[in-house]
Design an enzyme around this catalytic site. Structure first.
Site, PDB file in Angstrom:
ATOM      1  N   THR A 178       0.823  -1.203   0.000  1.00 19.29           N
ATOM      2  CA  THR A 178       0.000   0.000   0.000  1.00 19.29           C
ATOM      3  C   THR A 178       0.857   1.253   0.000  1.00 19.29           C
ATOM      4  OG1 THR A 178      -1.734  -1.111   1.209  1.00 19.29           O
ATOM      5  CG2 THR A 178      -1.612   1.246   1.525  1.00 19.29           C
TER       6      THR A 178
ATOM      7  N   ARG B 238     -13.994  -7.978  -0.797  1.00 15.40           N
ATOM      8  CA  ARG B 238     -13.344  -7.645   0.480  1.00 15.40           C
ATOM      9  C   ARG B 238     -12.882  -6.178   0.444  1.00 15.40           C
ATOM     10  NH1 ARG B 238      -7.839  -5.865   1.945  1.00 15.40           N
ATOM     11  NH2 ARG B 238      -7.381  -6.688   3.986  1.00 15.40           N
ATOM     12  N   VAL B 239     -13.206  -5.448   1.493  1.00 19.19           N
ATOM     13  CA  VAL B 239     -12.698  -4.082   1.652  1.00 19.19           C
ATOM     14  C   VAL B 239     -11.794  -4.097   2.877  1.00 19.19           C
ATOM     15  CG1 VAL B 239     -13.346  -1.697   2.196  1.00 19.19           C
ATOM     16  CG2 VAL B 239     -14.700  -3.012   0.541  1.00 19.19           C
TER      17      VAL B 239
HETATM   18  N1  ASP Z   1      -3.652  -2.685   4.400  1.00 15.81           N
HETATM   19  C1  ASP Z   1      -3.889  -3.179   3.070  1.00 15.81           C
HETATM   20  C2  ASP Z   1      -5.119  -4.060   3.095  1.00 15.81           C
HETATM   21  O1  ASP Z   1      -5.246  -4.894   3.965  1.00 15.81           O
HETATM   22  C3  ASP Z   1      -2.740  -3.958   2.511  1.00 15.81           C
HETATM   23  C4  ASP Z   1      -1.426  -3.229   2.497  1.00 15.81           C
HETATM   24  O2  ASP Z   1      -1.139  -2.441   3.373  1.00 15.81           O
HETATM   25  O3  ASP Z   1      -0.652  -3.462   1.566  1.00 15.81           O
HETATM   26  O4  ASP Z   1      -5.899  -3.936   2.201  1.00 15.81           O
END
Ligand code: ASP
Length: 298
Positions: free
Chosen positions: A168, A196-197
């Site tokens: 992310t 999924r969110v």
């Molecule tokens: N936090 C993000 C999620 O679970 C994943 C990530 O941080 O790469 O969608």
């Protein structure tokens, strides 16, 4: 009104450590352009959206182009933006747009809502003149095929072994007027169930700001939601300075088996970046000085 020092900090995900040179380049470019906007008197909202847009367009990060695939090989992305005066906009499980952070900003500035999801978020993006775009890259197709092959029945638990789990992007900035803004954008977790969110578009979970500061989190979304990591960290900023907050929030995360990382800025302009995953790339500019970590040549 007294002018504040501008600050900007960005991360490339708690866990993404491949292609270090491209990560480094992307982060440096994103914070430099964001900082340029701030020093010219631009708002932290413009700086954050611009910086996140740049990171979404660099395919080594798990956001925008290069987002990871769900179980069915589709890309559903989440993004959010929030300011210190608690304006908020987000999209969840949005498909086929190039820059979800821009759709999130449209939600914040052009609607009465905080979060739009799925097909109707896409319809909204088209109304805002964001055209069709397929963010799937060849590299992410390869990772998805391999992950599918390795997968047994307990698919979601198996994700913890994946090297490139969290990629992310998150940016926090404070402008000359002292307004803090946070933006987070993600392609989610590989092989998640369709629909999924994650934590990113939920205020307080992956993204949060108020008068005490702002935080963008990355990592295992389900645990970040359960622990309200961004809200928890910003609330601590009411009492502690950013580095102390970093220590305390990581103690909480680790005690609660929450694999995550975060970047943030407190109301004094102090930055924080912490993580309990195997790595995280991040970069900030404060008082005109750029520092970059977690990639090659640190
Ligand atoms: N936090 C993000 C999620 O679970 C994943 C990530 O941080 O790469 O969608």
């Amino acid at each position: 009104m007294k002018q504040r020092d501008c600050v900007i900090i960005a991360n490339g995900g708690a866990g993404g450590i491949s292609f270090p040179a491209r990560r480094r380049q992307g982060l440096i470019r994103a914070v430099s352009i964001g900082y340029g906007i701030l020093t010219q008197g631009g708002s932290s909202i413009d700086a954050v959206v611009q910086a996140v847009t740049i990171l979404e367009d660099v395919s080594v990060f798990n956001a925008g182009t290069g987002s990871s695939f769900n179980l069915e090989g589709e890309v559903e992305m989440d993004a959010a933006i929030m300011t210190g005066d608690r304006k908020f906009g987000a999209v969840g499980a949005i498909t086929n747009v190039k820059n979800p952070i821009q759709t999130a900003r449209f939600v914040m500035e052009r609607t009465d809502h905080l979060l739009l999801c799925g097909d109707n978020a896409v319809r909204f993006a088209r109304c805002m003149h964001q055209p069709f775009y397929d963010p799937r890259t060849r590299e992410k197709k390869r990772i998805w095929r391999k992950a599918r092959q390795d997968m047994k029945s307990d698919h979601f638990k198996r994700l913890c072994g994946l090297n490139e789990l969290y990629g992310t992007v998150g940016v926090v900035a404070v402008d000359r007027k002292g307004l803090i803004c946070v933006g987070t954008s993600t392609g989610g977790i590989t092989l998640r169930l369709p629909g999924r969110v994650g934590d990113t578009p939920l205020p307080g979970a992956g993204t949060y700001a108020d008068t005490h500061g702002g935080v963008s989190a990355t990592g295992h979304g389900e645990e970040i939601m359960r622990n309200m990591i961004a809200f928890r960290a910003v609330s601590m900023m009411a009492r502690y300075r950013a580095p102390v907050v970093g220590k305390k929030i990581m103690e909480h995360a680790t005690d609660n088996r929450c694999q995550c990382g975060l970047v943030g800025i407190d109301r004094r302009g102090d930055v924080v970046c912490v993580y309990n995953t195997q790595g995280m790339s991040w970069c900030y500019i404060k008082k005109g000085r750029l520092r970059v970590f977690g990639t090659t040549n640190d």
